[in-house]
Write an enzyme that holds these catalytic residues in place. Structure first.
Site, mmCIF file in Angstrom:
data_model
loop_
_atom_site.group_PDB
_atom_site.id
_atom_site.type_symbol
_atom_site.label_atom_id
_atom_site.label_comp_id
_atom_site.label_asym_id
_atom_site.label_seq_id
_atom_site.Cartn_x
_atom_site.Cartn_y
_atom_site.Cartn_z
ATOM 1 N N GLU A 1 24.688 49.769 25.557
ATOM 2 C CA GLU A 1 23.803 48.600 25.440
ATOM 3 C C GLU A 1 23.845 47.728 26.695
ATOM 4 O O GLU A 1 23.955 46.510 26.613
ATOM 5 C CB GLU A 1 24.188 47.758 24.213
ATOM 6 C CG GLU A 1 24.023 48.507 22.911
ATOM 7 C CD GLU A 1 24.239 47.640 21.677
ATOM 8 O OE1 GLU A 1 23.493 47.839 20.717
ATOM 9 O OE2 GLU A 1 25.145 46.786 21.677
ATOM 10 N N ASP B 1 25.355 52.692 13.283
ATOM 11 C CA ASP B 1 25.756 51.320 13.592
ATOM 12 C C ASP B 1 25.983 50.453 12.355
ATOM 13 O O ASP B 1 25.153 49.602 12.047
ATOM 14 C CB ASP B 1 24.693 50.658 14.474
ATOM 15 C CG ASP B 1 25.186 49.364 15.074
ATOM 16 O OD1 ASP B 1 26.356 49.019 14.858
ATOM 17 O OD2 ASP B 1 24.389 48.689 15.762
ATOM 18 N N GLU C 1 26.703 42.036 9.362
ATOM 19 C CA GLU C 1 25.480 42.060 10.162
ATOM 20 C C GLU C 1 24.325 42.745 9.441
ATOM 21 O O GLU C 1 23.197 42.267 9.472
ATOM 22 C CB GLU C 1 25.781 42.777 11.486
ATOM 23 C CG GLU C 1 24.563 42.933 12.365
ATOM 24 C CD GLU C 1 24.885 43.648 13.669
ATOM 25 O OE1 GLU C 1 26.063 43.963 13.917
ATOM 26 O OE2 GLU C 1 23.938 43.889 14.438
#
Ligand code: BDP
Length: 712
Positions: free
Chosen positions: A301, A375, A403
């Site tokens: 990322e 993820d 998240e």
């Protein structure tokens, strides 16, 4: 008059001191109300004998004294007394303690482990090192707080994992990458002089459940933390953690030699770069002699890494490992990697990059792997790297902060998910090669073992925003200590410690925790769907996202909905990701009757009949609907507890459950709307249509949802 003022003052104190704002977490050492039991405990525990020769042993003794005095409602004195009834604690090298142990027992107590036993006269607490004393002391308090019989005190516990760390994704400006409980608790600006009492309470809470390390900075790292003044701040935090047996770790930005050292490159083969790291590490250890080491996110990322210089993860990790080695430090090198090129299937990437490197890492390197290959989705198959690196210690990274599971407002007992992952059989060394056995080193003989949890802690008064977020913090720590624990037992323990022993409370709360994970999966990503959250913030549904230039940042990349059907074909006819698992596991994951992972591994026709007898389309709609209904039921169940729970915590949870109900409905409606726009099929009979049009759901934007990076 004076008396009246005093009375009011006392009433005021009583009220506020007992305000149940959640700050005390599971460490509630109030006087035991059961009079008979109190009398019996009190009779048995008249003194504490625990030499506090090191800071950690001193903490154990102090916590024991505070805890016992609180629970028994009397001051329990510290004495060397041998003749009366009490707690006799100390190291196994201490003759007073050794006298009560057999040679076999002495051998079985390992590093950080302890023996805790009641022999009718005394409670014996024996450990090999001071951390063991601390963990044993907290175990004893946990036992008494749950009002369990002394006769049941008969434990010999050793942690199954050596490194049990929290990862704080906290930035130096106090924002948190994915934090939903306020800001970062680390006040860097005021450190090192100002020591917030929370730092100590944090350390204490963690020690009480066996956490022994904390990575205090974000994996998307800032090299500023290596500047001298910041290192002094880190040292101040380390000093608070130390008496609680907690080591401090930092994330290392790979380009730090350039960012902080002014070097032209960060090439791990460059002698200048190596020297910069060597000097920096030396400086750190001068300030923090027990510094733990580095956690690194590289070539992922957009984070810098060795591949920028044509080097590998091995080159990068080993360079840092060499710098840390003389001081006993370790490197936790993350396997959450993205190449700059578009992958054929993101789920395959880490395996492809890391398996060829097995055996090449230094002894003080661990590879930190997320539980699943994509993820932290509500449900993922296990990461194929578990079981695939016999020569390199692989450690687990779980995400405690939610998240992708409702963030700060949903009640989801994560221990259920973690249990599913830990119990999965990799078949790496035949049947029974579970993920837990990979992690605890028993399968491949790893010398280093560990588990990391991305923390859900923030400045919220109750630490985690949602009171039930505390259960996830607690569960993570308990599983890091022993990954073989059952989620239900952990839920029960946490509930009893946090809400008391009334069975009318304990039963429903543990049921809520135990069922909530499946509920969340149903209303968000049933049948193996994944990564269909809104872009960026990941707040709420966004299955329609398909316009982001980077393919794997789009929901459409993962669900692949088209007129024929839905799901990502990862079998032989598709990306072949299934082949990264051992055949027996691949067979189970690929089995189309295994509905949990159906759309993770297969592209299924809308009209195909599933093992439930319903078509995919009907099943999908029903799952969403059921999930939303179950979320409402959670709220209803909570209302039955009102008479038994303090108003403050009752109200907090009620309000969050109302949000959860609303958002579960939003997920249901938005996803059914969107998938219907692709499947073009009618809703199953009797299913209530979505409340609004698809356009309505698509237009919802939340520019300030937590986790949304500001666009400067
Ligand atoms: C993703 C998060 C991102 C993290 C990344 C990571 O969305 O904020 O930086 O994981 O783990 O889940 O590095």
């Amino acid at each position: 008059m004076k008396r009246l003022v005093l009375l009011w003052f006392l009433l005021f104190c009583t009220f506020f001191l007992h305000a149940e704002d959640g700050y005390r977490l599971w460490l509630r050492w109030d006087r035991i109300e059961n009079k008979t039991l109190l009398r019996s405990y009190s009779g048995q525990i008249t003194f504490i004998r625990l030499p506090g020769e090191t800071p950690v042993a001193g903490t154990a003794r102090q916590e024991l004294q505070t805890g016992l005095s609180g629970l028994l409602g009397k001051v329990v004195g510290l004495e060397p007394g041998k003749t009366r009834k009490g707690v006799v604690g100390g190291l196994i090298s201490d003759p007073v303690v050794a006298a009560y142990l057999s040679a076999e027992e002495r051998d079985r107590i390992g590093e950080e482990g302890y023996l805790l036993r009641f022999d009718g006269m005394r409670i014996l607490l024996a450990a090999k090192d001071d951390r063991g004393l601390l963990y044993g002391a907290f175990h004893l308090l946990r036992h008494l707080q749950q009002q369990l019989p002394l006769e049941q005190l008969d434990f010999l516990e050793n942690p199954k994992m050596k490194i049990r760390v929290l990862n704080h994704w906290d930035n130096l400006d106090r924002t948190s990458e994915r934090g939903y409980a306020g800001f970062s608790i680390w006040n860097w600006h005021e450190l090192p002089e100002y020591i917030d009492p929370r730092y100590r309470d944090y350390a204490r809470a963690n020690a009480s459940v066996g956490i022994n390390g904390s990575v205090v900075t974000n994996v998307n790292a800032n090299a500023l933390v290596f500047r001298r003044d910041y290192l002094e701040k880190v040292a101040a935090l380390a000093a608070v953690f130390r008496p609680y047996g907690i080591k401090i770790y930092l994330t290392a930005r790979f380009s730090a030699p350039m960012d902080q050292g002014g070097l032209p490159s960060a090439d791990p083969q460059s002698p200048k770069v190596q020297k910069w790291w060597g000097d920096k590490v030396k400086e750190i250890y001068e300030l923090i002699p027990d510094f733990g080491g580095f956690l690194v996110k590289a070539n992922s990322e957009g984070q810098p890494g060795p591949q920028q210089y044509g080097r590998t993860h091995v080159d990068g990790a080993n360079m840092l490992a060499d710098a840390l080695k003389p001081y006993g430090g370790i490197v936790m090198w993350r396997a959450f990697v993205y190449s700059d090129k578009e992958p054929e299937d993101r789920a395959k990437q880490a395996y492809n990059e890391f398996v060829p490197l097995d055996g090449q890492f230094r002894e003080n390197v661990l590879i930190q792997v997320k539980n699943g290959p994509v993820d932290f989705q509500p449900r993922e198959p296990i990461h194929p790297l578990f079981g695939a690196m016999p020569k390199t210690p692989v450690m687990m990274e779980f995400q405690i902060t939610k998240e992708y599971l409702g963030q700060g407002t949903h009640l989801v007992g994560l221990a259920s998910m973690w249990e599913e992952v830990l119990n999965t059989d990799t078949y790496a060394r035949g049947k029974g090669s579970t993920v837990s056995k990979v992690l605890d080193g028993s399968l491949f003989g790893y010398q280093l073992t560990g588990m990391a949890g991305v923390a859900n802690i923030g400045t919220a008064r109750n630490w985690t925003g949602h009171i039930f977020g505390q259960a996830d913090w607690y569960a993570f720590a308990r599983l890091a200590w022993n990954p073989y624990l059952e989620s239900k037992a952990i839920f029960l323990e946490w509930t009893r410690l946090t809400f008391g022993l009334n069975p009318q409370v304990v039963g429903p709360i543990t049921e809520m925790l135990a069922s909530s994970y499946e509920t969340c999966v149903r209303y968000m990503t049933p049948l193996g769907l994944h990564h269909i959250m809104a872009e960026g913030s990941h707040y709420g549904p966004g299955p329609w996202i398909d316009q982001i230039p980077r393919a794997e940042w789009n929901s459409a990349y993962y669900h692949k909905a088209d007129e024929q059907g839905l799901g990502f074909d990862r079998t032989e006819t598709g990306s072949k990701a299934l082949a990264q698992y051992r055949p027996q596991l691949a067979e189970w994951y690929g089995d189309k009757t295994n509905l949990r992972f159906l759309l993770w591994f297969h592209h299924v026709e809308w009209k195909e009949e599933l093992s439930t007898g319903r078509t995919l389309w009907a099943e999908l709609c029903l799952q969403y609907d059921q999930g939303a209904r179950e979320a409402s039921a959670l709220k209803v169940k909570w209302t039955t507890l009102q008479p038994f729970i303090d108003t403050e915590r009752y109200e907090q949870v009620s309000m969050h459950l109302a949000i959860q109900e609303k958002e579960a409905r939003w997920w249901r409606d938005a996803c059914i709307s969107y998938f219907q726009s692709v499947s073009k099929m009618d809703l199953p009979e009797g299913l209530a249509p979505p409340k609004y049009s698809l356009l309505y759901y698509k237009m919802l934007i939340f520019p300030y949802a937590p986790g949304t990076r500001p666009k400067w």
